[in-house]
Write an enzyme that holds these catalytic residues in place. Structure first.
Site, PDB file in Angstrom:
ATOM      1  N   ASP A  37       1.082  -1.075  -0.144  1.00 43.96           N
ATOM      2  CA  ASP A  37       0.054  -0.048  -0.021  1.00 43.96           C
ATOM      3  C   ASP A  37       0.874   1.403  -0.094  1.00 43.96           C
ATOM      4  OD1 ASP A  37      -3.184   0.192   0.678  1.00 43.96           O
ATOM      5  OD2 ASP A  37      -1.902   2.178   1.268  1.00 43.96           O
ATOM      6  N   ASP A  53       4.292   2.182  -4.278  1.00 45.79           N
ATOM      7  CA  ASP A  53       3.233   2.956  -5.474  1.00 45.79           C
ATOM      8  C   ASP A  53       3.209   2.028  -6.668  1.00 45.79           C
ATOM      9  OD1 ASP A  53       1.827   4.226  -7.173  1.00 45.79           O
ATOM     10  OD2 ASP A  53       3.018   6.041  -6.873  1.00 45.79           O
ATOM     11  N   VAL A  54       2.107   1.341  -7.093  1.00 42.79           N
ATOM     12  CA  VAL A  54       1.870   0.552  -8.027  1.00 42.79           C
ATOM     13  C   VAL A  54       2.068   1.154  -9.303  1.00 42.79           C
ATOM     14  CG1 VAL A  54       0.201  -1.047  -6.881  1.00 42.79           C
ATOM     15  CG2 VAL A  54      -0.809   0.778  -8.266  1.00 42.79           C
ATOM     16  N   ASN A  80      -5.774  -5.417  -6.109  1.00 45.09           N
ATOM     17  CA  ASN A  80      -6.774  -4.781  -5.543  1.00 45.09           C
ATOM     18  C   ASN A  80      -6.540  -3.192  -5.578  1.00 45.09           C
ATOM     19  OD1 ASN A  80      -9.576  -4.200  -3.819  1.00 45.09           O
ATOM     20  ND2 ASN A  80      -7.830  -3.243  -2.476  1.00 45.09           N
ATOM     21  N   TYR A 145     -13.339   6.194 -15.023  1.00 41.15           N
ATOM     22  CA  TYR A 145     -13.431   5.113 -14.236  1.00 41.15           C
ATOM     23  C   TYR A 145     -13.758   3.733 -14.642  1.00 41.15           C
ATOM     24  CZ  TYR A 145     -14.181   2.048  -9.949  1.00 41.15           C
ATOM     25  OH  TYR A 145     -14.172   1.227  -9.133  1.00 41.15           O
ATOM     26  N   LYS A 149     -11.979   0.090 -15.500  1.00 45.48           N
ATOM     27  CA  LYS A 149     -12.431  -1.244 -15.323  1.00 45.48           C
ATOM     28  C   LYS A 149     -12.771  -2.255 -16.436  1.00 45.48           C
ATOM     29  CE  LYS A 149     -11.648  -0.574 -10.999  1.00 45.48           C
ATOM     30  NZ  LYS A 149     -10.817  -1.448  -9.981  1.00 45.48           N
ATOM     31  N   ALA A 178     -19.643  -0.120  -3.236  1.00 49.23           N
ATOM     32  CA  ALA A 178     -19.160  -0.788  -1.991  1.00 49.23           C
ATOM     33  C   ALA A 178     -19.081   0.468  -0.959  1.00 49.23           C
ATOM     34  CB  ALA A 178     -18.018  -1.443  -2.218  1.00 49.23           C
ATOM     35  N   THR A 180     -16.897   2.022   1.055  1.00 54.60           N
ATOM     36  CA  THR A 180     -15.184   2.074   1.221  1.00 54.60           C
ATOM     37  C   THR A 180     -15.078   3.591   1.630  1.00 54.60           C
ATOM     38  OG1 THR A 180     -15.191   2.634  -1.221  1.00 54.60           O
ATOM     39  CG2 THR A 180     -15.033  -0.049  -0.441  1.00 54.60           C
TER      40      THR A 180
END
Length: 252
Positions: A37, A53-54, A80, A145, A149, A178, A180
Site C-alpha cells: 500500500d 506505489d503501483v 486490488n 473509471y 475497469k 461498495a 469504502t
C-alpha cells in the site's frame, strides 16, 4: 475454515477498504499475508506491511521480492489497488486519463508481472483482480473509471487464457457500489450526502451498499484451492445490480 493453510498471499491496496478486509479474511483462513500500500502504517502484525506505489515499476518489483522473501514464496495475488474518477468523457484532461489508467490498469500489470515468476513455483497459484460493475453496466459520470475497469475485465480474460496451461487461475470480482473510504469521501463532498447515499443505495436491488467484507468473501472464494476449476470468471458482488430488474415497490 482453513482452506488457505500454508498458502502465501499478497494484497495490493490492502491497508483499508476491500483490500484490508481481504487481507484479514485470508489470514483468518490460514494464509500468511503481505499487504502492499502507499501507506501501510496502520497494518497490524501478523500481516506483513510493505510500502509501494503501483505506479512505480521498480518499487513494485522490490516490494514483491520482499513479500516473497518474508512469506517464503507467493501463491495468491489479489490485485486490488486502484483509484476512482468522476465525470463524463469531457470532464477529465489527458493527464488525468493517463494517471487513472496508470494506477488502475498498469498497476495490475506491474504487480502481476512481478509476481508471475513466484506463482509459477506454487502448487495452487491464483490471481484475483478487483474490477467493478462499471465494466459491464453504463453508470453516469463514470466515463474514465468505467474505461479502466473495462480494461481490467478484458485483461483478466486475456491473462486467464495466457496462463491456464501453467495452472495459474485468473479471475476478477465486480463489486457494485461498495461502502469504502473512497465512497465515503465522495459522499462527504456531495451537496447533500444523505440524498447521494440514498441514490447510490436505491440503484442496487438490495437497497443498500455492498460491504467490503462481502467483496472479500468473493475474492477468497476465487482465490481458494477449493475453486480450482474456476478461471476466466467475473464474479458480480453488486446486490443484483447487473442482472436484476425488480419492479418498483409500488408495483409489487
Amino acid at each position: 475454515m482453513n482452506d488457505f493453510a500454508g498458502l502465501r498471499a499478497l494484497v495490493t491496496g490492502g491497508a483499508s477498504g476491500i483490500g484490508r478486509a481481504t487481507a484479514d479474511l485470508l489470514a483468518a483462513r490460514g494464509a500468511r499475508v503481505a499487504v502492499l500500500d502507499l501507506d501501510p502504517s496502520a497494518v497490524p502484525a501478523p500481516l506483513v506491511a510493505l510500502r509501494a506505489d503501483v505506479g512505480d515499476d521498480t518499487a513494485v518489483r522490490t516490494a514483491v521480492r520482499h513479500a516473497a522473501d518474508a512469506l517464503g514464496g507467493l501463491d495468491v495475488l489479489v490485485n486490488n489497488a486502484g483509484i476512482g474518477a468522476q465525470g463524463t468523457v469531457e470532464d477529465n484532461d489527458d493527464a488525468e486519463w493517463r494517471h487513472v489508467f496508470d494506477v488502475n490498469v498498469l498497476g495490475m500489470v506491474r504487480t502481476a508481472r512481478a509476481c508471475l515468476p513466484h506463482l509459477r513455483r506454487s502448487a495452487h497459484p491464483a490471481i484475483v483482480n478487483t474490477c467493478s460493475i462499471a465494466a459491464t453496466a453504463g453508470l453516469p459520470r463514470r466515463a474514465l473509471y468505467s474505461a479502466t475497469k473495462g480494461a481490467v475485465y478484458s485483461l483478466t480474460l486475456a491473462m486467464a487464457a495466457d496462463h491456464v496451461h501453467e495452472g495459474i487461475r485468473v479471475n476478477c470480482v465486480n463489486p457494485g457500489t461498495a461502502d469504502t473510504p473512497w465512497i465515503g469521501r465522495l459522499l462527504d463532498a456531495a451537496p447533500d450526502p444523505a440524498a447521494e447515499r440514498a441514490a447510490l443505495e436505491a440503484r442496487q436491488p438490495t437497497g443498500r451498499l455492498v460491504s467490503a467484507a462481502e467483496v472479500a468473501g468473493a475474492i477468497a472464494y476465487l482465490a481458494s484451492p477449493l475453486s480450482g476449476a474456476t478461471t476466466g470468471t467475473a464474479l458480480a458482488v453488486d446486490g443484483g445490480m447487473q442482472g436484476l430488474r425488480p419492479r418498483p415497490a409500488a408495483d409489487r
